[in-house]
Every structure is written in structure tokens, then in C-alpha cells.
Design an enzyme around this catalytic site. Structure first.
Site, short mmCIF file in Angstrom:
data_model
loop_
_atom_site.label_atom_id
_atom_site.label_comp_id
_atom_site.label_asym_id
_atom_site.label_seq_id
_atom_site.Cartn_x
_atom_site.Cartn_y
_atom_site.Cartn_z
N GLU A 134 4.51 15.39 -53.35
CA GLU A 134 5.59 16.37 -53.17
C GLU A 134 6.28 16.72 -54.48
O GLU A 134 6.68 17.87 -54.69
CB GLU A 134 6.62 15.85 -52.15
N HIS B 135 9.94 11.48 -39.13
CA HIS B 135 9.39 12.80 -38.82
C HIS B 135 10.40 13.61 -38.02
O HIS B 135 10.03 14.49 -37.25
CB HIS B 135 8.10 12.66 -38.00
#
Lengths: 317, 321
Positions: free
Chosen positions: B58, B125
Site C-alpha cells: 500500500e 475488514h
């Protein structure tokens, strides 16, 4: 090299005289490596230097005035007082201004190279410099791997100057040579004695050329010793005297001068002339920057967005 | 014909790619696979070479987007889950967000964060990250609650010259539908009156707008008219629309799905208290998720975040004050 050393020394003396706000970071001992990076890049290439790259910055095309204006906080400099010292650049000219977080510039250079691929701009390379300390970051790993996956023309130059601030290399990594890591990423490795200008020039020439020719990322690891503190606030008393006395501790500028003299490519008078010329240029740039206005908080627009219509207003402090 | 929130996001990206050669998409599994949620379905096939799979990196994904933006491109980054933007946090807040201020060179990148809780997704999540990013100068943070806004705001995000954090809510992806894509849009920076009312104001954004609308329906049957303000973007925050609503109703409840310490609801209440204290007939209230990680089990998850039930209870309390 000589101009960079002269400029660095001027900044150090201005710092000691209290004329510079914030830190001063020198490239003493790393000029040969740094200048070899800048000299091997062309107009149109990308360069993201780090804190010890005054030589590379000048070789890439930075003006003395840009450097002086940023260190001295002139409102006319490229950062206009919003950022200072080594945090300067001109992104539109391929000269990226570093942030302080180590390893962060590598992926950004990757992005410029990806963009050029999209635009069909060929045969430009991107180079960035880090120290051995930055090789311990996740950013380093992510970015060198990313460059390898995309086969980007990246030249990643690692100056193993033995200390990251005060931390010796033995507390930074455990492999024999950082160059050994390159094969794990699937990139080419080059090692060089960072105290030898001629060696640096030829190794960087090869690395840049290989990147330009489409051989993917090139990792260059240079061995040398930082001949100053981390910044001018740091007396570097922790540096092992045995390292200073070793071949790593040689001053690359003196080594280069000796080479010029012994090969009779220049005599002492000529070198002294260059030195005087460097001092004159540096003094002129610093004097200019010192005469210039400093940023005015009342004229500052305090606006961090390019989309001016989306700026929020808050009660005045 | 009907179109979902997720399809609107896909269609906005398709349109951006078709209309602007500077746009490309970069992220994990966004290529031939079409993304973890299929938000980039078929885009790699329709736009060869412009929808690129990234390694699980990322930091480097955002870093590369910054470099590409400096070179004049307009990258769209998919973070797969908002939670996974934290490894890229440094590049977002220290690099993308500071670049224009430092250099006057814009950094037009759009970072899509599939956000918010869905049942069974657990602590890693389910997160809502908008508060963190809104705190930093130099970023725009969008939180669309409707199919129309998902489409038009994503297009505006790509067109803006600043880094945009685009918080798209996963719970809305497939069950929120509209008849068609919008042809005109309210500009970013303006909140939307999602439902007019005279008795109290509920300020919400993203999925919580729909919980609040359900509460308004319920309370309407009891004779209470609740006004709903959908913030649309939380930075900039349209204080004027909130204040105008509070001026009409005199009561404010602000609802958010993220955690209670600080955040959007605190910011809204703070602004109303500072600038519109005299408009209030009762202390302003806020309702957020519980101050724990987001739980996995549906029983716990349903109790962790504000729901129509808990919002209705808070609204009734406020009406009694």
C-alpha cells in the site's frame, strides 16, 4: 564536488552563527558518490535526492540560489518558507523534494517512471539516493520490489555511510553486503568504493545506462564513511575512530584532488583557483538570499488545497 | 433498468478512463480479476494497460500514484479495504497531502476506500477511516450515501486537483439501487437535505443516512417530523446547511459509524455549539459506534454500530429534553 563542499561549509558556518532556522545536513564524505549520480542524469530524467546530496543536486541542475534561499528562508525560493533546508525541489523539472520519512521517495520515483511509460516517453531514468538506514524500512522493500515487478528504469543509490544518525550498520542489517539483497528482488547490483570519484562515475554511468537501455532497476551500493554528524547539531562523537582511520574514512574530495595532481590533470594553483571561484559563487548566492524578503504570515494564503473553492474557513487563531 | 451503488462506482471509473487519457487504475486484484468487490469489473479488458494489478504494497501503491500525479496523470487507487490504507498512511498524509502546499504542484489522486462494517467481517475488514484522513490538511474526504453521489462524486474526485479519499460503503454496494445514473449533480462541498422535517435534525453520512431515513419514517408515524442532512463530503464539511437545518428544528443529533473519540460527529456538534448555540433548544447529541474494534459475530456487530433502533432511541430522548 568542490562547489557542494563549499556551499555545505557555508551553511554550517551560518548555522553556527544562528542565521539558519532548523537543521543543517551536510554531504561531507559523500560528494563523490552524489555528484556521480547527478552527472550521469540528463535533462528529462528524474532525481529524488536525500539529505547528503548537495553535490548531486547541483550536478542535476539545482542553482546555488535555490539552495541558499531554502536554507535561509527567502520568500522567493522554491519552497517560500513553507519547507526548508534539504526539503526542496522543483517537481515539474523532475527534481523531487524529499519528505523526511526514509524510503518514501523510491515509490514516488517509480510513479514518475510509470507515468512516462503511459505517456510513451522513452529512455528517461529516475534516480534516488538513500542511506543504509533506509534499507530497513518497509517503504524500501515495497518500492524496490514494485520497481522490479514493473521493470522500471530506476537507479537506487545506497550510501552505506556506516551510521544512521548514531546507529551503526551492525544494528541496521545482518547481511554481508546490502548489494546481496538485489538478487532477491531480481534487480542488478553494483558495488563501489564511495571515496573514489572515478569509480563512482564509472559505476553510476553503467547503472544509469543499463536502466536507460531497459534492463530494469539498478541498485548501487557505495561504501564510505559519513565525515560529519547526522546534522550540524550532532558532534558524531560515537563514530568509531578505527573507521575514521580506515580507507573508508578517506575524504573523497581530497582523494579526487590528489588524483588530479598525481595524474597532472591539474596543478595546485588551478585547484586553488577553482576553490576561490566556488567561494565567490557561494558568497554571492548567500548574500542575495540574505537580502531577500522572508515570508509574511499576513500575505500567506494558508491554503493547502489546489481546489480553492473547497477550502474550509475556521475561526481565526 | 436499475443500477447499484457498486455499479455506479464501476461506471464512473469507466467514464473517467474513457474521457481522460491521464486516468489509470492501480491496486490489488483490480486487473483481469476485476477487484475484490468487482468495482473494476471488465475495465482491464476495456482499457488495456490502464488498469494495473499492484503487489500487496500500500505504501508503494500510493507513492507511485503521487509520482504519476506529479507527471500529470490522474491515478485512481483502490485500497481493497479501507482498513488496509494504514500501511499507505504515511504516503497519503505526509506526501500526497503536503505536496501542493510545499511545491504548488497539484497532486490529483483518488484513493478509493471500501469502508464500513458488514456482518461477519471483523476488526480488519470493517473500519471507517474518514476521521483520520479528514484531520490532515491537504486532503478532501468524500462519503457518498446514494447511487447518484457514488457516481457523480467519484467523477468529481478524479477531476479535482487534490488528493481525494473516497469512502464508499461496502454495505451499500449491492443493495442500494437507483433507476439510472444521474445527469447532473450537486457539487462536492454541499450537503443534501435528504428529508425535510421541523422537529429535529439528524446529521449523517454514508450508510448511516439510510439508518436515519428509516428512523424518520418510524417517527413520522408517531407524528414527529425529522429532518435528515446527508453531509456527502466530510471535508469540506458544509456547516451552513447543518446550521440552517438546526435553525429550523432547534434539535441536533449527529450519527456516525466510526468510533466515538473525536471524529465527524464531534466536529459537527462542536461547530453548531460554537457558531449556533442560540439556535439550540436542547443539548446537541451524538451517536457513534462503540469504543472497541469492530466485532466479527453478527450479534455483536449489530450492537456495535448505530442502527435505526439505537438512533430512534437517541432521537426520542432528544425530543423529550
Amino acid at each position: 564536488m568542490l562547489l557542494a563542499r563549499t556551499l555545505d561549509e557555508k551553511f554550517a558556518s551560518l548555522y553556527r552563527a544562528g542565521k539558519i532556522h532548523g537543521g543543517v545536513f551536510l554531504g561531507r564524505g559523500q560528494e563523490a558518490l552524489s555528484v556521480a549520480v547527478g552527472l550521469n542524469l540528463r535533462k528529462g530524467d528524474v532525481f529524488a535526492p536525500l539529505i547528503r546530496d548537495q553535490a548531486g543536486r547541483l550536478a542535476f541542475g539545482e542553482t546555488l540560489l535555490d539552495a541558499a534561499r531554502t536554507y535561509l528562508g527567502s520568500a522567493l525560493g522554491p519552497m517560500r518558507g513553507r519547507d526548508g533546508n534539504v526539503h526542496r525541489g522543483r517537481p515539474r523539472e523532475g527534481y523531487l523534494p524529499m519528505i523526511s520519512h526514509l524510503g518514501a521517495m523510491i515509490a514516488v520515483v517509480n510513479g514518475t517512471l510509470l507515468a512516462r511509460r503511459f505517456k510513451g516517453v522513452l529512455r528517461t531514468v529516475g534516480a534516488t539516493c538513500i542511506g543504509e538506514g533506509a534499507t530497513s524500512t518497509g517503504s524500501f522493500h515495497e518500492a524496490i520490489n514494485q520497481a522490479a515487478v514493473e521493470k522500471l528504469p530506476l537507479v537506487l543509490v545506497i550510501a552505506n555511510n556506516q551510521y544512521a544518525y548514531s546507529t551503526p550498520s551492525s544494528r541496521q542489517f545482518a547481511c554481508t553486503s546490502l548489494a546481496d539483497r538485489a538478487s532477491g528482488y531480481g534487480v542488478d547490483a553494483h558495488s563501489v568504493d564511495g571515496t573514489e570519484l572515478a569509480a563512482c562515475l564509472s559505476v553510476l554511468a553503467e547503472a544509469v545506462e543499463r536502466a536507460r537501455e531497459g534492463h530494469g532497476p539498478q541498485m548501487v551500493v557505495a561504501r564510505l564513511l559519513r565525515l560529519c554528524g547526522h546534522g550540524e547539531h550532532d558532534d558524531a562523537s560515537y563514530v568509531d575512530p578505527r573507521l575514521k582511520a580506515s580507507p573508508l574514512g578517506r575524504d573523497c574530495l581530497k582523494v579526487a584532488e590528489q588524483n588530479l595532481l598525481s595524474r597532472q590533470w591539474a596543478d595546485a594553483v588551478t585547484i586553488e583557483g577553482w576553490r576561490c571561484e566556488a567561494v565567490h559563487k557561494v558568497e554571492e548566492a548567500v548574500a542575495t538570499a540574505l537580502r531577500e524578503p522572508t515570508p509574511d504570515p499576513y500575505k500567506e494564503n494558508w491554503c493547502a488545497l489546489a481546489s480553492k473553492h473547497l477550502v474550509e474557513t475556521h475561526p481565526e487563531v | 433498468m436499475s443500477i447499484t451503488y457498486l455499479e455506479a462506482i464501476r461506471e464512473a471509473q469507466a467514464r473517467a478512463l474513457a474521457e481522460d487519457p491521464r486516468v489509470f487504475i492501480y491496486g490489488q486484484d483490480v486487473g483481469a480479476f476485476g477487484g475484490a468487490f468487482k468495482a473494476t469489473k471488465n475495465l482491464a479488458q476495456e482499457f488495456p494497460g490502464r488498469v494495473i494489478d499492484a503487489p500487496i504494497s500500500e505504501d508503494a501503491i500510493v507513492g507511485a500514484a503521487i509520482g504519476a500525479a506529479v507527471e500529470g496523470m490522474r491515478p485512481i487507487i483502490e485500497m481493497q479495504f479501507a482498513d488496509f490504507s494504514t500501511p499507505g498512511f504515511n504516503q497519503i498524509v505526509n506526501h500526497a497531502a503536503t505536496l501542493y502546499w510545499r511545491t504548488q504542484v497539484p497532486c490529483p489522486i483518488t484513493i478509493r476506500l471500501p469502508s464500513g462494517g458488514t456482518s461477519g467481517s471483523g476488526p480488519f475488514h470493517s473500519q471507517s477511516m474518514e476521521t483520520l484522513y479528514a484531520h490532515y490538511p491537504g486532503l478532501i474526504v468524500m462519503t457518498p450515501a446514494t447511487v447518484e453521489d457514488a457516481y457523480s462524486m467519484l467523477l468529481e474526485a478524479v477531476a479535482l486537483d487534490d488528493p481525494v479519499i473516497f469512502c464508499e460503503h461496502k454495505l451499500l454496494y449491492n443493495h442500494l439501487k437507483a433507476e439510472s445514473l444521474p445527469t447532473e449533480a450537486v457539487p462536492v462541498g454541499k450537503a443534501r437535505l435528504a428529508r425535510p422535517g421541523r422537529d429535529m435534525t439528524i446529521v449523517a453520512y454514508s450508510a448511516m443516512v439510510h439508518e436515519a431515513l428509516a428512523v424518520a419514517d418510524e417517527l413520522a408515524s408517531e407524528g414527529t417530523e425529522v429532518e435528515i442532512v446527508d453531509l456527502r463530503s466530510i471535508k469540506p464539511l458544509d456547516t451552513d446547511t447543518v446550521m440552517a437545518s438546526v435553525a429550523r428544528t432547534g434539535r441536533l443529533l449527529c450519527v456516525g459509524e466510526s468510533w466515538p473519540w473525536g471524529g465527524v460527529t464531534a466536529e459537527v456538534v462542536s461547530r453548531v455549539a460554537c457558531e449556533g448555540f442560540g439556535l439550540l433548544d436542547a443539548p446537541p447529541q451524538r451517536l457513534n459506534a462503540k469504543d472497541t474494534p469492530v466485532p466479527y459475530h453478527p450479534n455483536l456487530w449489530a450492537a456495535h454500530r448505530p442502527t435505526a433502533r439505537s438512533i430512534a432511541a437517541a432521537a426520542r430522548r432528544l425530543l423529550r429534553i
